[in-house]
Design a protein around this motif. Structure first.
Motif, mmCIF file in Angstrom:
data_model
loop_
_atom_site.group_PDB
_atom_site.id
_atom_site.type_symbol
_atom_site.label_atom_id
_atom_site.label_comp_id
_atom_site.label_asym_id
_atom_site.label_seq_id
_atom_site.Cartn_x
_atom_site.Cartn_y
_atom_site.Cartn_z
ATOM 1 N N GLU A 45 0.830 -1.204 0.000
ATOM 2 C CA GLU A 45 0.000 0.000 0.000
ATOM 3 C C GLU A 45 0.867 1.258 0.000
ATOM 4 O OE1 GLU A 45 -3.615 2.152 2.494
ATOM 5 O OE2 GLU A 45 -3.236 0.025 2.826
ATOM 6 N N SER A 46 1.936 1.251 0.776
ATOM 7 C CA SER A 46 2.849 2.389 0.797
ATOM 8 C C SER A 46 3.456 2.610 -0.583
ATOM 9 C CB SER A 46 3.956 2.151 1.825
ATOM 10 O OG SER A 46 4.919 3.178 1.773
ATOM 11 N N GLN A 47 3.877 1.543 -1.229
ATOM 12 C CA GLN A 47 4.484 1.650 -2.553
ATOM 13 C C GLN A 47 3.490 2.213 -3.569
ATOM 14 O OE1 GLN A 47 6.640 -1.781 -3.870
ATOM 15 N NE2 GLN A 47 6.803 -1.054 -5.975
ATOM 16 N N LYS A 56 7.401 7.789 -7.126
ATOM 17 C CA LYS A 56 8.506 6.942 -6.652
ATOM 18 C C LYS A 56 7.950 5.547 -6.407
ATOM 19 C CE LYS A 56 10.971 10.838 -4.731
ATOM 20 N NZ LYS A 56 11.805 11.348 -3.654
ATOM 21 N N ASP A 57 8.385 4.597 -7.188
ATOM 22 C CA ASP A 57 7.813 3.240 -7.152
ATOM 23 C C ASP A 57 8.513 2.349 -6.132
ATOM 24 O OD1 ASP A 57 6.118 1.181 -7.802
ATOM 25 O OD2 ASP A 57 7.153 0.646 -9.653
ATOM 26 N N LYS A 58 8.400 2.756 -4.873
ATOM 27 C CA LYS A 58 8.940 1.963 -3.764
ATOM 28 C C LYS A 58 8.204 2.370 -2.500
ATOM 29 C CE LYS A 58 12.654 5.154 -2.637
ATOM 30 N NZ LYS A 58 14.078 5.328 -2.387
ATOM 31 N N PRO A 59 8.157 1.468 -1.520
ATOM 32 C CA PRO A 59 7.528 1.851 -0.248
ATOM 33 C C PRO A 59 8.399 2.888 0.455
ATOM 34 C CG PRO A 59 8.451 -0.353 -0.099
ATOM 35 C CD PRO A 59 8.619 0.094 -1.521
ATOM 36 N N ALA A 80 4.638 0.206 8.231
ATOM 37 C CA ALA A 80 5.194 -0.519 9.380
ATOM 38 C C ALA A 80 6.485 -1.269 9.055
ATOM 39 C CB ALA A 80 4.140 -1.463 9.968
ATOM 40 N N PRO A 81 6.557 -2.058 7.955
ATOM 41 C CA PRO A 81 7.813 -2.775 7.716
ATOM 42 C C PRO A 81 8.992 -1.864 7.379
ATOM 43 C CG PRO A 81 6.184 -3.299 6.014
ATOM 44 C CD PRO A 81 5.506 -2.464 7.040
ATOM 45 N N VAL A 82 8.748 -0.755 6.726
ATOM 46 C CA VAL A 82 9.844 0.169 6.419
ATOM 47 C C VAL A 82 10.350 0.808 7.708
ATOM 48 C CG1 VAL A 82 10.472 2.341 5.273
ATOM 49 C CG2 VAL A 82 9.161 0.604 4.023
ATOM 50 N N VAL A 83 9.441 1.245 8.581
ATOM 51 C CA VAL A 83 9.848 1.863 9.849
ATOM 52 C C VAL A 83 10.629 0.858 10.695
ATOM 53 C CG1 VAL A 83 9.007 2.879 12.013
ATOM 54 C CG2 VAL A 83 8.003 3.569 9.827
ATOM 55 N N ALA A 84 10.173 -0.387 10.744
ATOM 56 C CA ALA A 84 10.881 -1.417 11.520
ATOM 57 C C ALA A 84 12.283 -1.649 10.966
ATOM 58 C CB ALA A 84 10.077 -2.713 11.515
ATOM 59 N N ALA A 85 12.397 -1.763 9.644
ATOM 60 C CA ALA A 85 13.700 -2.006 9.017
ATOM 61 C C ALA A 85 14.636 -0.819 9.224
ATOM 62 C CB ALA A 85 13.523 -2.295 7.531
ATOM 63 N N GLU A 86 14.115 0.395 9.079
ATOM 64 C CA GLU A 86 14.951 1.584 9.274
ATOM 65 C C GLU A 86 15.470 1.674 10.705
ATOM 66 O OE1 GLU A 86 13.068 4.752 6.042
ATOM 67 O OE2 GLU A 86 12.471 4.871 8.147
ATOM 68 N N ALA A 87 14.634 1.362 11.674
ATOM 69 C CA ALA A 87 15.068 1.423 13.066
ATOM 70 C C ALA A 87 16.266 0.501 13.291
ATOM 71 C CB ALA A 87 13.922 1.061 14.006
ATOM 72 N N VAL A 88 16.198 -0.694 12.747
ATOM 73 C CA VAL A 88 17.305 -1.646 12.880
ATOM 74 C C VAL A 88 18.537 -1.122 12.143
ATOM 75 C CG1 VAL A 88 18.091 -3.974 12.284
ATOM 76 C CG2 VAL A 88 15.797 -3.636 13.235
#
Length: 140
Positions: A45-47, A56-59, A80-88
């Motif tokens: 959905e973000s993408q 921009k064709d990416k989440p 949610a998955p982008v925020v989780a990955a960025e935090a790590v």
């Protein structure tokens, strides 16, 4: 009205509570009145939104959609998955990064931007100030 609505299009695991999301949004909104919807989404959905509205064709981590309607400030979409990955990747506490994304999104709804360097400096300074008040470290 000045409600902050939370929509979850993904499972709640790893996502801060609605009360936390609302509290961060209220802190960023300050005295400005108007409803806000925060929608938590998956990467697809973000993408789609990022592609359709920004070319921009990416989440992406957060998108803001100011409404400009009386009583409604706009919508914020957080992936949610982008925020989780960025935090790590950035070595940040997940909760602190979530707070930053909410504050960042609300500031966009209020008309702040970071396209020009001087605008970015002002917006980042405001983010630092708001996050410090909320007990979070400098996100930059």
């Amino acid at each position: 009205m000045s409600e902050i609505h939370i929509q979850r299009a993904v499972p709640a695991a790893g996502i801060p509570t609605a009360a936390s999301l609302r509290g961060w949004a209220e802190a960023a909104r300050g005295r400005k009145k108007g409803e806000i919807t925060i929608r938590i989404v998956a990467a697809a959905e973000s993408q789609a939104l990022n592609r359709d509205f920004r070319g921009k064709d990416k989440p992406t981590n957060v998108l803001s959609f100011p409404m400009g309607e009386p009583g409604y400030l706009g919508d914020i979409v957080i992936c949610a998955p982008v925020v989780a990955a960025e935090a790590v990747e950035q070595g940040k506490a997940a909760r602190a990064h979530w707070a930053h994304m909410v504050v960042h999104g609300v500031l966009h709804l209020l008309g702040h931007d970071h396209i020009q360097d001087d605008e970015a400096e002002k917006m980042e300074a405001l983010e630092r100030k708001l996050l410090a008040r909320l007990g979070f470290p400098d996100p930059y």
